[in-house]
Each structure stands twice: as structure tokens, then as C-alpha cells.
Design a protein around this motif. Sequence first.
Motif, PDB file in Angstrom:
ATOM      1  N   LYS A 118       0.593  -1.289  -0.105  1.00  0.00           N
ATOM      2  CA  LYS A 118       0.019  -0.066   0.067  1.00  0.00           C
ATOM      3  C   LYS A 118       0.844   1.269  -0.119  1.00  0.00           C
ATOM      4  O   LYS A 118       2.107   1.200   0.339  1.00  0.00           O
ATOM      5  N   ASP A 133      -4.388  -7.777  -3.431  1.00  0.00           N
ATOM      6  CA  ASP A 133      -4.543  -7.260  -2.302  1.00  0.00           C
ATOM      7  C   ASP A 133      -3.780  -5.856  -1.912  1.00  0.00           C
ATOM      8  O   ASP A 133      -3.353  -5.828  -0.967  1.00  0.00           O
ATOM      9  N   CYS A 134      -3.751  -4.986  -2.825  1.00  0.00           N
ATOM     10  CA  CYS A 134      -2.918  -3.987  -2.942  1.00  0.00           C
ATOM     11  C   CYS A 134      -3.789  -2.349  -2.933  1.00  0.00           C
ATOM     12  O   CYS A 134      -4.962  -2.433  -3.328  1.00  0.00           O
ATOM     13  N   ARG A 135      -3.529  -1.557  -2.151  1.00  0.00           N
ATOM     14  CA  ARG A 135      -4.166  -0.044  -2.128  1.00  0.00           C
ATOM     15  C   ARG A 135      -3.220   0.878  -2.396  1.00  0.00           C
ATOM     16  O   ARG A 135      -1.957   0.965  -2.033  1.00  0.00           O
ATOM     17  N   LYS A 136      -3.788   1.846  -3.286  1.00  0.00           N
ATOM     18  CA  LYS A 136      -3.138   3.046  -3.487  1.00  0.00           C
ATOM     19  C   LYS A 136      -1.746   2.917  -4.172  1.00  0.00           C
ATOM     20  O   LYS A 136      -0.611   3.453  -3.564  1.00  0.00           O
ATOM     21  N   SER A 152      -7.610  -5.173  -5.693  1.00  0.00           N
ATOM     22  CA  SER A 152      -6.796  -4.002  -5.299  1.00  0.00           C
ATOM     23  C   SER A 152      -7.655  -2.667  -5.629  1.00  0.00           C
ATOM     24  O   SER A 152      -8.428  -2.672  -6.546  1.00  0.00           O
ATOM     25  N   THR A 153      -7.202  -1.574  -4.838  1.00  0.00           N
ATOM     26  CA  THR A 153      -8.063  -0.237  -5.007  1.00  0.00           C
ATOM     27  C   THR A 153      -7.067   1.030  -5.011  1.00  0.00           C
ATOM     28  O   THR A 153      -6.251   0.545  -4.565  1.00  0.00           O
ATOM     29  N   ASN A 197     -11.466   0.787  -9.580  1.00  0.00           N
ATOM     30  CA  ASN A 197     -10.424   0.436  -8.894  1.00  0.00           C
ATOM     31  C   ASN A 197      -9.244   0.969  -9.182  1.00  0.00           C
ATOM     32  O   ASN A 197      -8.332   0.877  -8.550  1.00  0.00           O
TER      33      ASN A 197
END
Length: 362
Positions: A118, A133-136, A152-153, A197
Amino acid sequence: MGCFFSRRRKPAQGGQLPPQPPAGAGQDAATGEQKAPQYSWDLRAKIDPKEYTFSGLKNETVGRLPGKVAGQQFVIQDCENCQIYIFDHSATITIDDCVNCQIFLGPIKGSVFFRDCKDCKCVVACQQFRTRDCRKLEVFLCCATQPIIESSTGMKFGCFQYYYPELALQFKDAGLSIFNNTWSNIHDFTPVSGENNWGLLPETAAVQDYVPLPSSEELKAVRVSTDATKSIIPITRGRRQKNSDESCLAVFFAGDYTTANARKLIDEMTSKGFQLVQTKEVLMKAEDAHRVFQQSASEFIPLLEKGPVVALEFNGDGAVEQCRSTVNEVFSGTKVFVSESKASASQDVDNFYNFADMQMGM
């Protein structure tokens, strides 16, 4: 070389054993002890996994210089607030559980896989790109195949732009073409209804504002430039909205100066305000030429045996006229396919890139 399941050797006729090697063969001359056989793989340099791993780092600047990874696998995990630079080509790279890191990854022959990361900013060149399963994550990307995000988002993507002297050869060593970059053609494996996303970074985004040049004395030795005009990868618009309804297709055929000629035409056209939408390097057969070049196919079919073609799509009012004029002036002795008119250009572009996407399994 024997194995555990090998048959025992039968005695020779008359009950005698086969001839034995002379005394001392396979033995240490000084002690007379039996020496273990030595095989070619025993002579290979031993790989220390620690040399190809960054793990558990915090608030550090680390990296590998050109020639130090040399096509090996690499692992980056459990790092926080770090600047990480891999200035070499590699086989595959996995990045797990990293937070607030700035990462540069040189050409990767296979896949790069981000998991549980992230708030990271990255520059990446690879054959396959995937996140889970990642963010930013904000990524300046060169990817030969369609990038995939999963669960992921907040993902943002821009076109790879980077240069240092060793980078062009590293792309070749990794088997990557500088003209095959699908950075904006993202596939979301787990879309959410009513949400997006991923998106694109601003057109004005500058790499050094996301992944700054390395600050350590060792890594400063790499002569990096983030000037977009020097980038090894041509800067393309990708799937951004086109500014004009007029595009033009130009195709160079394999030869000693194909890459240089393509780069020259890109420089000539972009300096006049036209935009490079997309590029592609791909092998063509005679039947493909008929589909793409239609009435002009017979002129170009003999050139296809020499190797892959390089195609460029330019966009802007007057693109066809300007491209044809430039090719006639600058490449007068070189066979180049250029769209004949604005009316036919859109079909030329669709014909070529539909073929190329099928060829590359997109």
C-alpha cells in the motif's frame, strides 16, 4: 552417472567381473582416499539468496547496480518508508507487504507480482504485471502483456519513462521490446459494481516527483535521467481520449536501422505537435499483410521475412499529410507503409492493432 534405481552390473561370462579402473583412479593421490565425482553443475557459482532479497528494511535507500542481478529472481518484502532501485534485468520479482516505498525495477523477463502492498510509488518494466490485495499504488509501467489487478483499489498508472546508459541492453537481455507497452490496458480481475479500482495518472505527471533519483553515493553512479524525451520507452497516450479524429499508421520493416528510424519519426512528429498514441513490434505473415495493407500488400510481403515490423499510431489534425511528408523527406530510401488518406487511416489503425492484439494473445 548412476542412480538409486540402477541395475547392478552383471558379471562377465565365466563369472569374471568386468575390468576395473587402474589403482589410484578417482582417488586422492596423497591419501589414496576415494574422491567424489565432480559434475558441471558443481562448478557453477553458488547463488546466495540474500544477494537477491531486500527484507524487513525501514527508512533505508538500497539497490543493485547494473550487472549485479544479471537475470536472477529477486524478492522484496516487509519494507517500509524505503527507496529501492534495481538497476538491472531480472527473471521475476515479487514484492510483498511493503508500505510507503518508492521502487524502481529494471526490465523483468517474466512477471512482477505485488501482494499486500500500500501507498507505494513505482517505475516498472516487465513481461507480466499483477497485483493482489494492494491499495494506492502509483505505477509508471511498461508491460508487454495486459496488466492485471486483483482485489486492489486506488491504483493509478502512467507510461514508463526512464533512462540510464545500460537500460537499452537490459531490455534486450530480458527479451522485451521497447515498442510493446500496454501500460493503460488494465484488466480488473475483481471489479466492483459502481466503483473504479484504477485510473490513469495525470498527463503532466513527472517520474521524479513519484520516484526521486537515488540519494546514496553508490547508486548515484548510475547516470539516470527522467527526462521524458530521453526515455528508452516511447511515451504513448495509451487509452487516453484522443485530441483529434484523425490518426495515421506508419509501419517500419525489419532492418539494421528499424528502431532508430522509428525513434526518428517519433521525434519528428511529436516535435510538430502530433501525439504518439501507441506502438507495437510484431511478426507478420503474408496473409496478415493482405489483411492490414490490403492493395499495397504485395509491395511489402517480401520484407516480412527479415523479422518483426514496428508500427506507430500518430494522432492530430493533419497527421496523415505530415507523416507522409516526413517519411518522404527523411526516409526516402527506406520502405515504409504510411496511411494514404484521413479516410483510410482509421481502418489502417484498426486493421493493424486488431491483428497485433490477436497475434500477442491480448
